[in-house]
Design an enzyme around this catalytic site. Sequence first.
Site, PDB file in Angstrom:
ATOM      1  N   SER A  69       2.326  -1.530  42.388  1.00 33.42           N
ATOM      2  CA  SER A  69       1.147  -1.612  43.048  1.00 33.42           C
ATOM      3  C   SER A  69       0.291  -3.174  42.730  1.00 33.42           C
ATOM      4  O   SER A  69      -0.654  -3.534  43.559  1.00 33.42           O
ATOM      5  CB  SER A  69       0.432  -0.492  43.138  1.00 33.42           C
ATOM      6  OG  SER A  69       1.012   0.174  43.844  1.00 33.42           O
ATOM      7  N   LYS A  72      -0.322  -5.399  45.166  1.00 29.65           N
ATOM      8  CA  LYS A  72      -1.397  -5.454  46.340  1.00 29.65           C
ATOM      9  C   LYS A  72      -2.464  -6.422  46.166  1.00 29.65           C
ATOM     10  O   LYS A  72      -3.275  -6.814  47.020  1.00 29.65           O
ATOM     11  CB  LYS A  72      -2.009  -3.919  46.448  1.00 29.65           C
ATOM     12  CG  LYS A  72      -0.920  -3.099  46.901  1.00 29.65           C
ATOM     13  CD  LYS A  72      -1.686  -1.562  47.215  1.00 29.65           C
ATOM     14  CE  LYS A  72      -0.399  -0.642  47.724  1.00 29.65           C
ATOM     15  NZ  LYS A  72       0.306   0.004  46.785  1.00 29.65           N
ATOM     16  N   SER A 129      -5.266   2.083  46.886  1.00 29.57           N
ATOM     17  CA  SER A 129      -4.008   1.662  46.522  1.00 29.57           C
ATOM     18  C   SER A 129      -3.113   2.086  47.591  1.00 29.57           C
ATOM     19  O   SER A 129      -1.778   2.610  47.538  1.00 29.57           O
ATOM     20  CB  SER A 129      -3.393   2.004  45.322  1.00 29.57           C
ATOM     21  OG  SER A 129      -2.281   1.252  44.914  1.00 29.57           O
ATOM     22  N   LYS A 231      -6.593  -4.161  39.424  1.00 28.43           N
ATOM     23  CA  LYS A 231      -5.700  -3.240  39.878  1.00 28.43           C
ATOM     24  C   LYS A 231      -4.723  -2.596  39.175  1.00 28.43           C
ATOM     25  O   LYS A 231      -4.461  -3.116  38.102  1.00 28.43           O
ATOM     26  CB  LYS A 231      -4.830  -4.467  41.206  1.00 28.43           C
ATOM     27  CG  LYS A 231      -4.071  -3.377  42.169  1.00 28.43           C
ATOM     28  CD  LYS A 231      -4.907  -2.705  42.963  1.00 28.43           C
ATOM     29  CE  LYS A 231      -4.019  -1.781  43.808  1.00 28.43           C
ATOM     30  NZ  LYS A 231      -3.697  -0.704  43.290  1.00 28.43           N
TER      31      LYS A 231
END
Length: 391
Positions: A69, A72, A129, A231
Amino acid sequence: MLKKIFAGFLLCAAGNAVFAQTLTPTLAPQPTIIPSAPQLAATGYLLIDADTGHVIVEHNADERLPPASLTKMMSSYIVSQEIERGRVGEQDMVNISVKAWRMGGSKMFIREGTQVSVHDLLLGVIVQSGNDATVALAEHISGSEEAFVDVMNQKAALMGMTQTHFENSTGWPAEGHLTTARDLAILAKSVINDHPDHYALYKEKYFVWNDIRQPNRNLLLFRDETVDGLKTGHTDEAGFCLVASAKRGDMRLISVVMGTRSEEARAAESQKLLTYGFRYFETRALYKSGDVINNTRVWGGEANNVNYGVSQDIKLTLPRGKQDDLQADLVINSVIKAPLEVGQAIGTLTITLEDQVLTEVPVVALEPVERAGFFARVIDNIKLFFRNLFS
């Protein structure tokens, strides 16, 4: 022909002034002890100074790995870019498709057939997320996730993320969906610098949607008040990953940790990097763009002298306590003739630390100098002839 103006200068950050002092201390300075960088239980990692780009620690930083992720960050970057360009409004309502609703993994828990604002979906991507929120935004901006991924790859290439390829917008496991710790640091730096208003979303600790309150998976936000992003990521293939950033005083660091064994491990290993960087290194502003360093003779001009400086701010990442060991060597062209334009290079400034070149930048004219009249130029040419003859 070039002439060396000064060497062995002591650089003083106070007021960005430069003092011409020979480095001849009467007492030997106490050495600054910088311990070895920490060794992390991770597949690849990197620590950089966000302002200077200086790499403080790295291990397997160029190994191509699945980012999960962390992908992202690019998806949210493109959304922020579209908002700032006026192509998308934060309060625009997004139709939620069946594909977005059915996405597995981390979810914002949006429902098919409903509408959700771009702003709320962006929070769902960054804080929760949400794979569902990411796909919904991709479809809204580009018409399909596939078209959006093309934009992601184009943007990665423009940023210089040369070892990155995206297959989807979420980081869902896919063959060939790979990046490196170094490329992720480039992306993180762009997220921070290019869209500062939206970067503030990365420090949000909780987001509630559909009556479900989910915490940000970046544990460092709850443990270190100087951490304000970025993140997390996790898949079985990628392991537990974290890109984090923190600012203490005037120094901002970015850490990238990939392939750890647990959520706790990625936080602990990232904290090791940040602690090491802040404790043993510092960011120093040495020169500001446009500040006058000195002046030099101009031949054949309406003015006899021109002020010079550097065209860009000079910041360096240094081991703590090493600033007094810096040396600046300034070399100016021996003959400078008018006309001169603002920003025209007339020499170079080289800054070294213990015989290692840290940076070398052009020295430029800070003001224009027009050509003098015919007779003034003739007189200057005669003076220059005799100066060269007897030098």
